[in-house]
Structures are given as C-alpha cells and as structure tokens.
Design a protein around this motif. Structure first.
Motif, PDB file in Angstrom:
ATOM      1  N   HIS A 131     -89.683 -70.416 -41.057  1.00 58.02           N
ATOM      2  CA  HIS A 131     -88.282 -70.146 -41.374  1.00 58.02           C
ATOM      3  C   HIS A 131     -87.643 -71.439 -41.884  1.00 58.02           C
ATOM      4  O   HIS A 131     -88.029 -72.543 -41.459  1.00 58.02           O
ATOM      5  CB  HIS A 131     -87.540 -69.660 -40.134  1.00 58.02           C
ATOM      6  CG  HIS A 131     -87.999 -68.322 -39.633  1.00 58.02           C
ATOM      7  ND1 HIS A 131     -87.818 -67.161 -40.347  1.00 58.02           N
ATOM      8  CD2 HIS A 131     -88.652 -67.960 -38.499  1.00 58.02           C
ATOM      9  CE1 HIS A 131     -88.335 -66.143 -39.681  1.00 58.02           C
ATOM     10  NE2 HIS A 131     -88.850 -66.590 -38.551  1.00 58.02           N
ATOM     11  N   PRO A 132     -86.641 -71.326 -42.767  1.00 56.95           N
ATOM     12  CA  PRO A 132     -86.032 -72.538 -43.339  1.00 56.95           C
ATOM     13  C   PRO A 132     -85.414 -73.481 -42.316  1.00 56.95           C
ATOM     14  O   PRO A 132     -85.293 -74.680 -42.574  1.00 56.95           O
ATOM     15  CB  PRO A 132     -84.951 -71.983 -44.283  1.00 56.95           C
ATOM     16  CG  PRO A 132     -85.394 -70.599 -44.605  1.00 56.95           C
ATOM     17  CD  PRO A 132     -86.106 -70.101 -43.383  1.00 56.95           C
ATOM     18  N   ASP A 133     -85.021 -72.948 -41.138  1.00 57.68           N
ATOM     19  CA  ASP A 133     -84.369 -73.796 -40.145  1.00 57.68           C
ATOM     20  C   ASP A 133     -85.338 -74.410 -39.138  1.00 57.68           C
ATOM     21  O   ASP A 133     -84.926 -75.174 -38.262  1.00 57.68           O
ATOM     22  CB  ASP A 133     -83.282 -73.017 -39.396  1.00 57.68           C
ATOM     23  CG  ASP A 133     -83.833 -71.797 -38.655  1.00 57.68           C
ATOM     24  OD1 ASP A 133     -85.013 -71.454 -38.872  1.00 57.68           O
ATOM     25  OD2 ASP A 133     -83.080 -71.190 -37.867  1.00 57.68           O
ATOM     26  N   MET A 134     -86.642 -74.101 -39.246  1.00 55.48           N
ATOM     27  CA  MET A 134     -87.631 -74.748 -38.374  1.00 55.48           C
ATOM     28  C   MET A 134     -87.806 -76.195 -38.834  1.00 55.48           C
ATOM     29  O   MET A 134     -87.834 -76.470 -40.040  1.00 55.48           O
ATOM     30  CB  MET A 134     -88.965 -74.011 -38.440  1.00 55.48           C
ATOM     31  CG  MET A 134     -88.885 -72.542 -38.059  1.00 55.48           C
ATOM     32  SD  MET A 134     -88.402 -72.271 -36.349  1.00 55.48           S
ATOM     33  CE  MET A 134     -89.932 -72.612 -35.510  1.00 55.48           C
ATOM     34  N   ALA A 135     -87.946 -77.116 -37.883  1.00 56.41           N
ATOM     35  CA  ALA A 135     -87.903 -78.556 -38.194  1.00 56.41           C
ATOM     36  C   ALA A 135     -88.885 -78.951 -39.305  1.00 56.41           C
ATOM     37  O   ALA A 135     -88.505 -79.620 -40.279  1.00 56.41           O
ATOM     38  CB  ALA A 135     -88.177 -79.364 -36.924  1.00 56.41           C
TER      39      ALA A 135
ATOM     40  N   ALA B  13     -85.282 -64.920 -45.411  1.00 53.70           N
ATOM     41  CA  ALA B  13     -85.271 -65.492 -44.063  1.00 53.70           C
ATOM     42  C   ALA B  13     -86.507 -66.339 -43.794  1.00 53.70           C
ATOM     43  O   ALA B  13     -86.599 -66.985 -42.753  1.00 53.70           O
ATOM     44  CB  ALA B  13     -85.175 -64.377 -43.026  1.00 53.70           C
ATOM     45  N   VAL B  14     -87.473 -66.325 -44.718  1.00 54.33           N
ATOM     46  CA  VAL B  14     -88.715 -67.089 -44.559  1.00 54.33           C
ATOM     47  C   VAL B  14     -88.824 -68.134 -45.668  1.00 54.33           C
ATOM     48  O   VAL B  14     -88.196 -68.015 -46.723  1.00 54.33           O
ATOM     49  CB  VAL B  14     -89.959 -66.169 -44.587  1.00 54.33           C
ATOM     50  CG1 VAL B  14     -90.010 -65.316 -43.326  1.00 54.33           C
ATOM     51  CG2 VAL B  14     -89.981 -65.302 -45.845  1.00 54.33           C
ATOM     52  N   SER B  15     -89.644 -69.167 -45.403  1.00 55.29           N
ATOM     53  CA  SER B  15     -89.810 -70.256 -46.376  1.00 55.29           C
ATOM     54  C   SER B  15     -91.211 -70.294 -46.979  1.00 55.29           C
ATOM     55  O   SER B  15     -91.512 -71.154 -47.812  1.00 55.29           O
ATOM     56  CB  SER B  15     -89.501 -71.593 -45.701  1.00 55.29           C
ATOM     57  OG  SER B  15     -90.194 -71.707 -44.464  1.00 55.29           O
TER      58      SER B  15
ATOM     59  N   GLU C 299     -90.434 -77.072 -41.537  1.00 53.15           N
ATOM     60  CA  GLU C 299     -90.120 -76.424 -42.815  1.00 53.15           C
ATOM     61  C   GLU C 299     -88.854 -77.013 -43.433  1.00 53.15           C
ATOM     62  O   GLU C 299     -88.773 -77.204 -44.649  1.00 53.15           O
ATOM     63  CB  GLU C 299     -89.961 -74.911 -42.612  1.00 53.15           C
ATOM     64  CG  GLU C 299     -91.265 -74.194 -42.358  1.00 53.15           C
ATOM     65  CD  GLU C 299     -92.227 -74.303 -43.525  1.00 53.15           C
ATOM     66  OE1 GLU C 299     -92.136 -73.515 -44.473  1.00 53.15           O
ATOM     67  OE2 GLU C 299     -93.091 -75.218 -43.493  1.00 53.15           O
ATOM     68  N   ALA C 300     -87.853 -77.315 -42.604  1.00 54.52           N
ATOM     69  CA  ALA C 300     -86.615 -77.910 -43.110  1.00 54.52           C
ATOM     70  C   ALA C 300     -86.904 -79.252 -43.780  1.00 54.52           C
ATOM     71  O   ALA C 300     -86.352 -79.559 -44.851  1.00 54.52           O
ATOM     72  CB  ALA C 300     -85.615 -78.084 -41.973  1.00 54.52           C
ATOM     73  N   ALA C 301     -87.797 -80.043 -43.155  1.00 52.83           N
ATOM     74  CA  ALA C 301     -88.168 -81.347 -43.737  1.00 52.83           C
ATOM     75  C   ALA C 301     -88.906 -81.160 -45.059  1.00 52.83           C
ATOM     76  O   ALA C 301     -88.662 -81.899 -46.031  1.00 52.83           O
ATOM     77  CB  ALA C 301     -89.036 -82.120 -42.747  1.00 52.83           C
ATOM     78  N   ARG C 302     -89.798 -80.179 -45.110  1.00 58.37           N
ATOM     79  CA  ARG C 302     -90.549 -79.915 -46.351  1.00 58.37           C
ATOM     80  C   ARG C 302     -89.605 -79.474 -47.465  1.00 58.37           C
ATOM     81  O   ARG C 302     -89.715 -79.948 -48.615  1.00 58.37           O
ATOM     82  CB  ARG C 302     -91.610 -78.843 -46.096  1.00 58.37           C
ATOM     83  CG  ARG C 302     -92.448 -78.488 -47.327  1.00 58.37           C
ATOM     84  CD  ARG C 302     -93.436 -77.376 -47.053  1.00 58.37           C
ATOM     85  NE  ARG C 302     -92.828 -76.088 -46.762  1.00 58.37           N
ATOM     86  CZ  ARG C 302     -92.309 -75.269 -47.683  1.00 58.37           C
ATOM     87  NH1 ARG C 302     -92.306 -75.620 -48.963  1.00 58.37           N
ATOM     88  NH2 ARG C 302     -91.790 -74.109 -47.326  1.00 58.37           N
ATOM     89  N   LEU C 303     -88.678 -78.578 -47.142  1.00 61.35           N
ATOM     90  CA  LEU C 303     -87.738 -78.076 -48.141  1.00 61.35           C
ATOM     91  C   LEU C 303     -86.828 -79.191 -48.654  1.00 61.35           C
ATOM     92  O   LEU C 303     -86.538 -79.271 -49.853  1.00 61.35           O
ATOM     93  CB  LEU C 303     -86.909 -76.932 -47.552  1.00 61.35           C
ATOM     94  CG  LEU C 303     -87.693 -75.650 -47.245  1.00 61.35           C
ATOM     95  CD1 LEU C 303     -86.836 -74.688 -46.431  1.00 61.35           C
ATOM     96  CD2 LEU C 303     -88.179 -74.981 -48.521  1.00 61.35           C
ATOM     97  N   LYS C 304     -86.393 -80.057 -47.743  1.00 61.65           N
ATOM     98  CA  LYS C 304     -85.537 -81.177 -48.141  1.00 61.65           C
ATOM     99  C   LYS C 304     -86.290 -82.123 -49.067  1.00 61.65           C
ATOM    100  O   LYS C 304     -85.754 -82.594 -50.086  1.00 61.65           O
ATOM    101  CB  LYS C 304     -85.055 -81.930 -46.893  1.00 61.65           C
ATOM    102  CG  LYS C 304     -84.069 -83.047 -47.193  1.00 61.65           C
ATOM    103  CD  LYS C 304     -83.581 -83.707 -45.920  1.00 61.65           C
ATOM    104  CE  LYS C 304     -82.591 -84.826 -46.251  1.00 61.65           C
ATOM    105  NZ  LYS C 304     -82.124 -85.518 -45.025  1.00 61.65           N
ATOM    106  N   ALA C 305     -87.570 -82.381 -48.743  1.00 58.74           N
ATOM    107  CA  ALA C 305     -88.385 -83.306 -49.539  1.00 58.74           C
ATOM    108  C   ALA C 305     -88.608 -82.794 -50.962  1.00 58.74           C
ATOM    109  O   ALA C 305     -88.717 -83.593 -51.903  1.00 58.74           O
ATOM    110  CB  ALA C 305     -89.726 -83.541 -48.849  1.00 58.74           C
TER     111      ALA C 305
END
Length: 288
Positions: free
Chosen positions: A152-156, A179-181, A158-164
């Motif tokens: 999920h986008p809010d999992m730590a 709702a999924v990444s 995954e959030a770091a990967r998406l930000k990068a």
C-alpha cells in the motif's frame, strides 16, 4: 535431491459479498511443473478482465519461462519478477484492443493484485504484488502470515520507494486512485497506455518450509477474507476439516462467512491446502 510430490489436498471457495460483480479469481493447478503445485489468489479491480486473463495465462506462462531455479532464492526472485512482467505485457496487449477498457472515469484499465504459491514437497515459494495473502495455521490454531507486508502507498517501505521515484499520491493517499502500489494492469489509456508513475509489478518473494512452520492448514486468499479474525478462521477450519470432509467445504465456509457478514461487502476468494487434519474441536462437558 529430487523433490517429493506436493503434500496435502486443496479446495477453493469464493463469495461475491455485496458487490454487484465478482472480480476475484482463484486457481489451483496440481502439476504446473513436475512435482510442483500452483495455488493463486488474484483480486481484480476496475472490472474482472485483468484478473480473468491472469488466471487463464498463469500456468502456461510459468511453463514457458522454465526452467525454474528453485535451489537459488536470488535467481528465483528474478524469475518471479520476469513472470509478473510477462503477465503485465500480456494484459497490455489484450486490454488495449478491448473497447470496454477505455470507459473508466479513472482513466485506467482494469487491473489486479496477485499472490502465487508454488509448492514442491515441503517447500513453499511465494510471490506477491498488492494485498492478497498466505496464512499458515498450526495444530493449535496459531496463525502466521507468510506473504509479508502488503503493498500500500502508506506502508513505510513502499512510501520510501514511491518518494524516491518521484511518484505523486492523491490527496486521499491513493496512487492514481489505487489503494495498492504494486499491481498488474491499470494502464492509463489517456496516456499511451502507460502505467501510473510508481506502480510496479515487481513481486515480494519468500520461501518457507511446511514442517518448520508446523503447518496443518494453509490459506491463500484475497483481502476480502480480512473481515474474519485469525481466531475465527482457525476455529472454522478445525470444525470444517473433521472426519472425511474435503478442503473445498472449508474454503467455501470461510468465503461464505467473510462475504455474508463482513463490513466491507468485498469479494472473497480463498484456497485451502490441508497438510494434516486438525485435531478435533474440544467439547466442554457441561456440569450436571
């Protein structure tokens, strides 16, 4: 050493919940590769077509990509990534020619998440994108999640990967309305059928041994089963797998209860692998 045949027997159950359409798909193939059983949960969104095509093509694609390096987990991770990328490409080619797939107000085609288990003797090889899951239950009813954190986008992580990678989330925290990444499909037909930035098909891969886990029963399920507590799942498995009952009855009982009584009303799909029959339920004697 030559692998032993896969242990246990399987059954599948599904329930539409309160949704108007059934978008979950389940698959069991007893010998997708020599002495290798396949169990898969595929949870569709934005329509059923992506999930349906993945289930239809999965067995053939696994065979096409052989041989599979089960003895080397790092190489196996690459092979599973190749499998999911191949399925995604097949989806692109298939959905691109489907007029129904360009009707969505989200601008995305149908898509799906998936959890795949390849079982060889005592060994389980799991690959997952999204939020389907694999649960192991021991003889005492203790549950253990084998498929790792959900994507999920809010999992730590995954959030770091998406930000990068510079991916932007919507104000509701979703990724392009999802709702999924990590997912298969979900092509932006308004942008040359590209995938939304940050949405990838790379699966998380895990290896487990049934004996080391003390597994009596294994569940492979879509997230609709989350409506039930692990304790209730264990209790229902124990009662439904007594005597000569088959795993299909247990799988359908799980799907029915989650689908009929769950708050979300989501579709439910579940495969039950019975490795050993659970002990009989303890019946408390009433005081005379």
């Amino acid at each position: 050493a030559e692998p032993q045949p896969p242990q246990g027997t399987c059954g599948v159950g599904t329930h539409k919940g309160r949704r108007s359409h059934m978008e979950d798909r389940m698959l069991v193939l007893e010998e997708v590769l020599p002495k290798t059983r396949l169990l898969a949960a595929v949870d569709g969104h934005g329509g059923h077509k992506a999930a349906e095509l993945v289930v239809k093509q999965l067995g053939d694609t696994i065979q096409k990509l052989g041989p599979w390096p089960f003895e080397d987990l790092e190489l196996l991770q690459h092979k599973f990534a190749e499998l999911f990328a191949d399925l995604d490409q097949q989806l692109l080619e298939h959905l691109r020619g489907d007029a129904d797939e360009v009707q969505s107000s989200s601008g995305l085609s149908s898509g799906c998440v998936a959890c795949i288990v390849l079982q060889r003797g005592e060994s389980l090889y799991i690959a997952s994108v999204g939020d389907c899951k694999v649960l192991s239950f021991d003889e005492k009813g203790g549950a253990r999640l084998l498929s790792g954190p959900e994507h999920h986008p809010d999992m730590a992580e995954e959030a770091a990967r998406l930000k990068a990678c510079g991916a932007k989330l919507n104000i509701d925290g979703s990724l392009a309305g999802l709702a999924v990444s990590r997912a298969l499909g979900d092509f932006n037909f308004q942008d040359n059928w590209s995938k939304p930035p940050g949405l990838v098909t790379t699966p998380a891969v895990y290896k487990h041994e049934l004996e080391a886990l003390g597994t009596n029963t294994l569940l492979v399920a879509t997230d609709g089963l989350d409506e039930m507590s692990k304790q209730r799942m264990a209790s229902l498995l124990r009662s439904e797998l007594q005597g000569e009952k088959l795993p299909m009855a247990a799988a359908q009982a799980l799907a029915d209860e989650a689908g009929q009584h769950g708050d979300s009303g989501d579709n439910v799909g579940v495969a039950v692998l019975m490795v050993k029959r659970p002990p009989a339920p303890i019946v408390e004697e009433k005081e005379p």
